[in-house]
Design an enzyme around this catalytic site. Structure first.
Site, PDB file in Angstrom:
ATOM      1  N   GLY A   1      35.804  24.761 -14.597  1.00 24.50           N
ATOM      2  CA  GLY A   1      36.046  26.022 -15.283  1.00 24.50           C
ATOM      3  C   GLY A   1      35.051  27.070 -14.850  1.00 24.50           C
TER       4      GLY A   1
ATOM      5  N   ASP B   1      36.655  14.010  -3.985  1.00 21.27           N
ATOM      6  CA  ASP B   1      35.747  14.837  -4.780  1.00 21.27           C
ATOM      7  C   ASP B   1      34.761  13.959  -5.547  1.00 21.27           C
ATOM      8  OD1 ASP B   1      35.234  17.561  -6.349  1.00 21.27           O
ATOM      9  OD2 ASP B   1      35.509  16.003  -7.855  1.00 21.27           O
TER      10      ASP B   1
ATOM     11  N   GLU C   1      22.503  21.896  -9.804  1.00 26.10           N
ATOM     12  CA  GLU C   1      23.035  21.261 -11.010  1.00 26.10           C
ATOM     13  C   GLU C   1      24.559  21.364 -11.097  1.00 26.10           C
ATOM     14  OE1 GLU C   1      23.214  18.923 -13.752  1.00 26.10           O
ATOM     15  OE2 GLU C   1      21.136  19.618 -13.773  1.00 26.10           O
TER      16      GLU C   1
ATOM     17  N   LYS D   1      30.419  13.428  -5.304  1.00 25.07           N
ATOM     18  CA  LYS D   1      29.524  13.488  -6.453  1.00 25.07           C
ATOM     19  C   LYS D   1      28.767  12.176  -6.634  1.00 25.07           C
ATOM     20  CE  LYS D   1      32.529  16.892  -8.639  1.00 25.07           C
ATOM     21  NZ  LYS D   1      33.601  17.135  -9.630  1.00 25.07           N
TER      22      LYS D   1
ATOM     23  N   GLU E   1      44.747  21.601  -7.836  1.00 21.21           N
ATOM     24  CA  GLU E   1      45.005  22.550  -6.765  1.00 21.21           C
ATOM     25  C   GLU E   1      46.413  22.333  -6.202  1.00 21.21           C
ATOM     26  OE1 GLU E   1      42.929  24.886  -5.969  1.00 21.21           O
ATOM     27  OE2 GLU E   1      41.163  24.182  -7.075  1.00 21.21           O
TER      28      GLU E   1
ATOM     29  N   ILE F   1      27.993  20.129 -17.398  1.00 22.37           N
ATOM     30  CA  ILE F   1      27.168  19.065 -17.975  1.00 22.37           C
ATOM     31  C   ILE F   1      25.810  19.010 -17.275  1.00 22.37           C
ATOM     32  CG2 ILE F   1      26.989  16.586 -18.416  1.00 22.37           C
ATOM     33  CD1 ILE F   1      30.043  16.464 -18.236  1.00 22.37           C
TER      34      ILE F   1
ATOM     35  N   VAL G   1      27.707  18.733  -9.606  1.00 21.00           N
ATOM     36  CA  VAL G   1      28.250  17.517 -10.222  1.00 21.00           C
ATOM     37  C   VAL G   1      28.527  17.787 -11.695  1.00 21.00           C
ATOM     38  CG1 VAL G   1      27.828  15.094 -10.790  1.00 21.00           C
ATOM     39  CG2 VAL G   1      26.995  16.020  -8.622  1.00 21.00           C
TER      40      VAL G   1
ATOM     41  N   VAL H   1      34.216  31.037 -10.268  1.00 25.39           N
ATOM     42  CA  VAL H   1      32.861  30.797 -10.768  1.00 25.39           C
ATOM     43  C   VAL H   1      31.957  31.975 -10.433  1.00 25.39           C
ATOM     44  CG1 VAL H   1      30.847  29.288 -10.661  1.00 25.39           C
ATOM     45  CG2 VAL H   1      33.144  28.298 -10.579  1.00 25.39           C
TER      46      VAL H   1
ATOM     47  N   LYS I   1      29.147  20.622  -3.596  1.00 26.93           N
ATOM     48  CA  LYS I   1      29.029  19.157  -3.551  1.00 26.93           C
ATOM     49  C   LYS I   1      29.344  18.598  -2.170  1.00 26.93           C
ATOM     50  CE  LYS I   1      33.648  18.933  -5.532  1.00 26.93           C
ATOM     51  NZ  LYS I   1      33.743  20.379  -5.814  1.00 26.93           N
TER      52      LYS I   1
END
Length: 445
Positions: free
Chosen positions: A309, A202, A130, A206, A191, A137, A133, A17, A106
């Site tokens: 992604g 995970d 943002e 969230k 992973e 989106i 989570v 990222v 998170k």
């Protein structure tokens, strides 16, 4: 040509990222300057090894291992390291030095959110998150801002792409969980150690963030009930399909009233559940995420898209950066976290939903009536019963004949989790029941 002042941006983390954030900042610097009203100058990227191979070609001089100098020289810090430490210390250092912060962390927000928000409020910094989570989106800012004048009653979220991919493969291709996980690993969705995903950890992080924001109440991670998908079987998937449902791992956040006390509060939980195929969440395939929001005035809303992604998540990070940079230029304090409601967080026993209970039972007269009585004793009413038979095995020279058995799938009307749990305990001890094969909750019906 307009000349802009520059805001110095420090990037902590040069992974998948982080590399995409850096690339886009460099390639689209003019566009960002026009949107913000100031240049966004990437002054450095904190990494463990400045000479390591990179997935994106970036100027070598930007890489550094000197966290303190990078952070203290920045106006805005983007934290993409993940984990608790040193990310927590770096964010606190940044805000206390006068910088604003964007993070996608998170785990950190779910465990130390109140501390970080308190410091941001105290020093007047802005903390945007943002991307923490549902990847690309936009869901947190709509909950905080667009729906800030409404009351959120319920959130149903598919917020982990790995588990959605696995359950989707089990449903559409007939894979076992192990086969679907292997495919997810090959495609890069899982992973090497998939525990955080398939164990529901995970998604629970969230859920804690979503519930805290939606209900203006601090919801600790420890208060989020969690079940993963490791016990989901092809037989459950097939049974759900025949009944018109699909199994999804859901993060559920809702306002509830405790039946015993009448007290209003909230619940946050994660577990695999049966969702009607007519529900919008049932159509979320592959590694995509979706968040279905039920609001008092706005009604039902769904936010759908890529949940992970590099470039997709970078979109959410850069959206936070643009918003934050505009405020930085305009001046004034950051937006404080809203936890004024301070509602109690109820445990799983207080929730009310529907259930599908699968039992292996002996094929004898009176079984159905007896088991229906067990449900009735705990105030759980039955909606449907489906039965399939397993023929008896014949008598052999060395073994007695094995009687035939039946598989019962019992659907219930709404009941509290506590009542259902007590029912299952009694069912497991009943002489007619050989196995309580599974219990799945039904959501979105």
């Amino acid at each position: 040509m307009i000349e802009y002042r520059n805001l110095r941006v420090a990037l902590l983390g040069g992974g998948n990222v982080g590399a995409q954030v850096a690339r886009l900042l460099l390639e689209q610097s003019g566009e960002f300057a026009n949107r913000v009203g100031a240049g966004l100058e990437l002054v450095g990227i904190l990494v463990r090894d400045v000479n390591a191979e990179r997935t994106v070609d970036l100027p070598h001089e930007l890489f550094t291992t000197d966290a303190e100098s990078l952070i203290l020289g920045a106006d805005v810090v983007i934290e993409l390291l993940g984990g608790i430490e040193p990310a927590r210390s770096y964010i606190l250092m940044a805000m206390n030095s006068g910088a604003d912060v964007v993070t996608a962390n998170k785990a950190l927000l779910a465990t130390h959110g109140p501390e970080l928000f308190a410091v941001a409020d105290q020093v007047g910094a802005q903390l945007n998150y943002e991307a923490a989570v549902a990847g690309a989106i936009p869901i947190l800012r709509p909950l905080r801002d667009s729906l800030g004048g409404d009351q959120i009653n319920r959130i149903l979220g598919i917020v982990n792409g790995t588990t959605n991919f696995i359950l989707d493969r089990m449903d559409t291709d007939g894979d076992s969980l192990e086969e679907a996980l292997a495919t997810a690993t090959e495609l890069g969705y899982a992973e090497a150690d998939p525990t955080a995903d398939i164990g529901g950890y995970d998604a629970a992080q969230k859920a804690a963030i979503l519930a805290s924001l939606a209900f203006h109440t601090h919801v600790p991670l420890a208060s989020v009930y969690r079940e993963g998908i490791t016990e989901v079987t092809p037989a459950q998937i097939e049974s759900a399909r025949k009944a018109g449902y699909v199994v999804k791992l859901l993060a559920i956040c809702e306002r509830i009233t405790d039946a015993a006390t009448g007290q209003a509060g909230v619940s946050a939980r994660v577990y695999p559940a049966m969702v009607p195929r007519s529900h919008p969440l049932a159509a979320v395939h592959g590694a995509n995420n979706a968040v279905f929001v039920e609001a008092e005035s706005a009604g039902s809303l769904m936010f759908y898209g890529a949940g992970a992604g590099g470039v997709e998540t970078a979109s959410a990070v850069l959206g936070d950066l643009v918003s934050l940079a505009r405020r930085h230029i305009a001046g004034g304090p950051g937006v404080a976290a809203s936890i004024h409601a301070d509602l109690p967080v109820f445990d799983i026993g207080s929730i009310t939903t529907r259930y599908a209970v699968t039992l292996e039972v002996t094929d004898e007269p009176g079984v159905l009536a007896t088991l229906a009585g067990v449900f009735s004793d705990h105030g759980v009413s039955l909606a449907l019963v489906e039965q399939s038979m397993t023929p008896a095995r014949p008598l052999t020279s060395s073994h007695a004949a094995v009687p035939s058995t039946a598989t019962l799938v019992i659907g219930t009307h709404e009941a509290t989790e506590a009542a259902l749990a007590a029912t299952v305990t009694d069912l497991a001890a009943n002489r007619f029941v050989t196995t309580v094969a599974s219990v799945l909750r039904v959501e979105g019906a």
